[in-house]
Design an enzyme around this catalytic site. Structure first.
Site, short mmCIF file in Angstrom:
data_model
loop_
_atom_site.label_atom_id
_atom_site.label_comp_id
_atom_site.label_asym_id
_atom_site.label_seq_id
_atom_site.Cartn_x
_atom_site.Cartn_y
_atom_site.Cartn_z
N GLU A 1 32.45 49.57 29.65
CA GLU A 1 32.95 48.67 28.20
C GLU A 1 31.94 48.32 27.34
OE1 GLU A 1 36.78 47.17 29.85
OE2 GLU A 1 37.61 47.42 28.27
N ALA B 1 33.51 44.62 35.33
CA ALA B 1 34.31 43.06 35.41
C ALA B 1 34.28 42.39 37.00
CB ALA B 1 35.83 42.35 34.91
N GLU C 1 40.02 49.93 35.02
CA GLU C 1 41.18 49.00 35.41
C GLU C 1 42.59 50.01 36.08
OE1 GLU C 1 38.66 50.33 33.57
OE2 GLU C 1 38.03 48.00 32.11
N GLY D 1 33.87 47.25 32.73
CA GLY D 1 33.58 46.41 31.63
C GLY D 1 32.25 47.14 31.72
C1 LIG Z 1 41.44 38.26 30.26
C2 LIG Z 1 40.44 38.83 31.33
C3 LIG Z 1 39.95 39.89 30.12
C4 LIG Z 1 39.25 40.93 30.73
C5 LIG Z 1 38.87 41.43 30.44
C6 LIG Z 1 38.09 42.52 31.31
C7 LIG Z 1 37.91 44.91 31.46
C8 LIG Z 1 37.44 44.68 32.70
C9 LIG Z 1 37.62 45.12 33.31
C10 LIG Z 1 37.50 45.75 34.92
O1 LIG Z 1 36.17 45.83 34.16
S1 LIG Z 1 37.97 45.90 36.07
C11 LIG Z 1 36.54 46.58 37.12
C12 LIG Z 1 36.22 47.47 36.86
N1 LIG Z 1 35.64 48.10 38.08
C13 LIG Z 1 35.92 48.78 38.57
O2 LIG Z 1 36.96 49.14 39.57
C14 LIG Z 1 34.60 49.92 39.92
C15 LIG Z 1 34.98 49.07 41.09
N2 LIG Z 1 34.13 49.26 41.97
C16 LIG Z 1 34.13 50.34 42.36
O3 LIG Z 1 34.77 50.76 42.54
C17 LIG Z 1 32.58 50.61 43.70
O4 LIG Z 1 32.61 49.45 44.43
C18 LIG Z 1 31.20 51.17 42.58
C19 LIG Z 1 31.04 50.49 41.78
C20 LIG Z 1 31.56 52.60 42.86
C21 LIG Z 1 30.10 50.92 44.26
O5 LIG Z 1 31.01 51.94 45.52
P1 LIG Z 1 30.33 51.00 46.61
O6 LIG Z 1 30.90 52.20 47.56
O7 LIG Z 1 28.60 51.16 46.82
O8 LIG Z 1 30.54 50.12 46.85
P2 LIG Z 1 31.78 49.09 47.79
O9 LIG Z 1 31.74 49.06 48.55
O10 LIG Z 1 33.28 50.13 47.21
O11 LIG Z 1 31.35 48.20 46.72
C22 LIG Z 1 30.10 46.70 47.56
C23 LIG Z 1 30.48 45.80 47.16
O12 LIG Z 1 30.64 45.34 45.66
C24 LIG Z 1 31.70 44.96 45.58
N3 LIG Z 1 32.87 45.03 44.83
C25 LIG Z 1 32.19 46.25 43.85
N4 LIG Z 1 33.00 46.60 42.51
C26 LIG Z 1 33.20 45.04 42.30
C27 LIG Z 1 33.50 44.35 41.04
N5 LIG Z 1 34.23 44.70 40.03
N6 LIG Z 1 34.21 43.12 40.83
C28 LIG Z 1 33.69 42.41 42.59
N7 LIG Z 1 33.38 43.22 43.25
C29 LIG Z 1 32.66 44.48 43.75
C30 LIG Z 1 33.11 45.54 46.74
O13 LIG Z 1 34.29 44.44 47.08
C31 LIG Z 1 32.44 44.94 47.98
O14 LIG Z 1 31.89 44.16 48.41
P3 LIG Z 1 32.63 43.37 50.03
O15 LIG Z 1 34.07 44.04 49.89
O16 LIG Z 1 32.24 44.92 50.59
O17 LIG Z 1 32.00 42.67 50.27
#
Ligand SMILES: CCCCCCC/C=C/C(=O)SCCNC(=O)CCNC(=O)[C@H](O)C(C)(C)COP(=O)(O)OP(=O)(O)OC[C@H]1O[C@@H](n2cnc3c(N)ncnc32)[C@H](O)[C@@H]1OP(=O)(O)O
Length: 719
Positions: free
Chosen positions: A103, A61, A123, A100
């Site tokens: 999921e 997400a 999450e 997500g």
């Molecule tokens: C009532 C609402 C119901 C909603 C249901 C929701 C259920 C689901 C929830 C979720 O999915 S929560 C999100 C879960 N995902 C994560 O926790 C993954 C987070 N990301 C990472 O672990 C890493 O970014 C990566 C995917 C492994 C990639 O790693 P890498 O080292 O290649 O890059 P990064 O420097 O970490 O990230 C690059 C850039 O992207 C931004 N970013 C990463 N993931 C997300 C995300 N999920 N959403 C928004 N932005 C994301 C990260 O912040 C970086 O950007 P900057 O901060 O550098 O601008």
């Protein structure tokens, strides 16, 4: 945001397009809904593949959306529509399928992963649970114990482990989309009923109650007050005990509580803060995006005590060639054995070959002549370090970066002793250096941006949370720790016990209170520093004047314990007692309590009742106040830098976001009011005097933390 193509004549290919990680923003969700609909209604399409652009399936997400009003199609019905489809849908997983993203893949009928892909439901580390059906589908697919492990820890698994667990159906070393398309063609027309995970019961598990009780107990212990891991267990329990629809209802209820919680805000703040510190900037205007790091292929470590050994391991594990120098033969041999052992154990844990050949040992500093970067880790003595730096300047090839691993000495002073001060930076590692996440990269006024960029890049390669900070006494972390420890000492004088103070801090979420931590790191460390500062006097004087030194309140309690030979765990006695020297289990010590009683009597102090709230306010607000001074002095570029330092190096509970985030949550006006209150009671304690930045932020309406940067700039320009 989701592109649709027909490939191999009858496969609908949906590509998620939302760089950098194809997060499921509103536009992506809309794109998926539209393209799935299109594929299902196209009679020429027999099966569907979903993939992500640029080698990443989906990072989950869009976390940025969580703070705002969420619009666009919700995830749950979108995933449900995929699962209910009457054509097979195959997820082609490259890079990451997280949260997500996984999921979504679990809603597909089949999952094909590239061998380098990582999958997980992280999450919990954002203060949430997998609430797009993940907490209900994963246990049905892989069983309750494995699902509990993945969901409560948030750990990512490799494609190989995912295959073994049954999360994916096939792993490929080749083009994942091609493999998924081929697979999709092969399963076209097959019955999909057995592939709809939500319709499965959870695999049978004997003694479910005992399992959940055991897991819940473990999770409560390790969560240190975090609520999401507990909600994750409750959600999986619903999957194991309720029909799918009721389980989903429970997942929704639990998520509703977490979603708006302060802990989720704190943890999501940490996620972005950890990335923000990589975008470092210096007061000179130098920045991460305009400063090019120098390549580092070969590095050297000088001094192979505890720190030097850990640093050597950390460097070797990144694949660098390392020259490890220790002038005494016996110490060199001992260090070699210790480093080899650490490399072997680390490699075994990670399932790789140990980088033993990457380290060359030498007694001769000349051996570092051709390295790109040196990290000096000799004893904390400015004369010794100066001598080493002068030798290094003479020996190393031009341009070699000279880094000092000091925790307390003046980096500028060392730099000024070398002909090229622009090549000098501090790299403050934390013990054990190959394990601890934090690295403070300390720049002086003459450090070149390139030197800072190189040290920051090397820190990142070593997997450290690297934070660039200015040079001052204690840098950021230890400078803030000083008032925190001093307040704890004052609380003992006023009537508290080490147990009471530690309990309050541990209930707050620290893994160890200040006194247990001090016993672990050794009381003699601070004693040596205080002696160097001329603060330690013979312990016979009594009364208030004996506790005012250099014009401010001073507690000699730590010095008195050291005079008794009580250095903490290593001597078996400190603020607590231990079964034997080196033992780790702290027990309350009656000697210490009578010592405190006698001390108070000697100094005419009357013990009063102190509660947990006072402990927290005095220790934490004093620490936070120093954080505001640090921001005002420009030593840290922003609150995120301080918070990352405290969360990754000082045990600050992550679910409280770091000290500056915590101040923001408590309310700056409240922090100011409490500091003013304690300052009136203890006027001889300068660190309780509210920082002028805190006052100015409150006067300007207490802007939220993400606006402090602007506010600080504005407030400075008004001075
Ligand atoms: C009532 C609402 C119901 C909603 C249901 C929701 C259920 C689901 C929830 C979720 O999915 S929560 C999100 C879960 N995902 C994560 O926790 C993954 C987070 N990301 C990472 O672990 C890493 O970014 C990566 C995917 C492994 C990639 O790693 P890498 O080292 O290649 O890059 P990064 O420097 O970490 O990230 C690059 C850039 O992207 C931004 N970013 C990463 N993931 C997300 C995300 N999920 N959403 C928004 N932005 C994301 C990260 O912040 C970086 O950007 P900057 O901060 O550098 O601008």
């Amino acid at each position: 945001m989701a592109e649709y193509n027909r490939v191999s004549e009858c496969v609908g290919l949906i590509t998620l397009r939302n760089p950098p990680v194809n997060a499921l923003s509103a536009a992506v969700r809309q794109g998926i809904v539209d393209t799935v609909q299109r594929a299902l209604s196209d009679p020429n399409v027999k099966s569907v593949v979903i993939c992500g652009q640029n080698g990443i399936f989906c990072g989950g997400a869009d976390i940025k959306e969580f703070g705002s009003n969420m619009t666009g199609p919700p995830l749950i019905p979108m995933i449900h529509a995929i699962e209910s489809a009457n054509k097979p849908v195959v997820a082609a997983i490259e890079g990451s399928a997280l949260g997500g993203g996984l999921e979504l893949a679990l809603g597909c009928h089949y999952r094909i992963a590239h061998s380098k892909a990582r999958l997980g439901l992280p999450e919990v580390s954002l203060g949430l649970l997998p609430a797009a059906g993940g907490s209900q589908r994963l246990p049905r697919l892989i069983g309750v114990p494995a699902a509990l492990n993945l969901i409560t820890t948030g750990r990512h698994v490799t494609a190989a482990e995912a295959l073994q667990l049954g999360i994916v159906d096939q792993v490929t070393d080749h083009n994942t989309v091609d493999a998924a398309v081929k697979f999709a063609l092969s399963v076209a027309g097959r019955s999909l009923d057995p592939r709809r995970i939500s319709t499965h019961p959870c695999p049978q598990q004997p003694d479910l109650d005992a399992l959940f009780e055991e897991v819940m107990q473990k999770v409560r212990q390790s969560a240190r007050g975090a609520i999401a891991p507990i909600a994750c267990v409750q959600a999986v329990r619903a999957a194991a005990t309720l029909p799918y629809a009721q389980g989903m209802e429970r997942e929704r209820e639990l998520m509703a509580t977490l979603f708006t919680s302060g802990q989720a805000r704190a943890l999501q703040y940490c996620f972005f803060a950890e990335r923000a510190v990589g975008r470092w900037r210096m007061p000179s205007g130098a920045r991460w995006d305009t400063s090019k790091p120098r390549p580092v292929h070969k590095a050297a470590v000088i001094g192979l005590g505890t720190m030097g050994r850990g640093i050597t391991v950390a460097l070797a594990q990144t694949g660098l060639s390392v020259i490890a120098v220790e002038t005494q033969e016996k110490q060199l041999m001992e260090a070699k054995q210790a480093i080899s052992g650490m490399l072997e154990r680390g490699a075994k844990r990670r399932g790789v070959a140990p980088a033993l050949d990457g380290v060359i040992y030498s007694q001769n500093i000349q051996a570092v002549a051709d390295v790109d970067l040196v990290i000096e880790a000799v004893f904390e003595d400015i004369a010794l370090k100066t001598k080493v730096f002068q030798q290094l300047s003479a020996v190393c090839k031009p341009g070699t970066l000279l880094c000092t691993n000091t925790s307390a000495l003046d980096v500028d002073q060392l730099a000024s002793e070398t002909p090229n001060p622009e090549l000098v930076v501090g790299m403050h590692f934390f013990a054990p250096a190959h394990v601890m996440k934090l690295l403070e990269v300390v720049y002086g006024p003459r450090s070149s941006p390139q030197a800072v960029a190189t040290a920051m890049q090397l820190g990142k390669k070593m997997g450290k949370a690297s934070v660039a900070v200015g040079n001052c006494r204690g840098f950021v972390g230890n400078r803030m720790l000083k008032p925190y420890i001093e307040e704890a000492f004052f609380l003992l004088e006023e009537g508290a016990t080490p147990e009471l103070v530690d309990q309050a801090l541990e209930e707050f979420g620290f893994p160890m209170g200040v006194f247990r931590m001090s016993d672990l790191s050794g009381l003699d460390v601070g004693w040596r520093v205080r002696k160097g500062d001329g603060l330690v006097e013979p312990g016979t004087a009594s009364g208030r004047s004996a506790r005012i030194r250099q014009g401010r309140r001073y507690s000699p309690l730590g010095d008195l314990l050291c005079e008794e030979g009580r250095f903490g765990q290593k001597t078996g006695r400190g603020w607590y007692q231990y079964d034997k020297p080196g033992s780790r289990v702290a027990r309350s010590d009656p000697w210490l309590h009578s010592f405190l009683g006698a001390y108070r009597a000697q100094h005419g102090l009357v013990a009063r009742r102190i509660d947990h709230q006072e402990v927290l306010e005095r220790c934490l607000y004093a620490l936070i106040n120093e954080g505001f001074h640090i921001l005002d002095d420009g030593i840290a570029a922003g609150p995120e830098d301080i918070d990352v330092i405290y969360v990754s190096g000082y045990g600050w509970p992550r679910h409280r976001g770091g000290p500056m985030f915590y101040a923001n949550m408590v309310g700056l006006a409240k922090v100011l009011e409490r500091l003013e209150h304690y300052q009136q009671l203890h006027p001889e304690v300068p660190h309780l005097q509210p920082s002028s930045l805190l006052r100015r932020l409150v006067a300007s309406g207490s802007p939220p933390i993400h606006k402090w940067g602007e506010a600080i700039k504005k407030l400075h320009s008004q001075l």
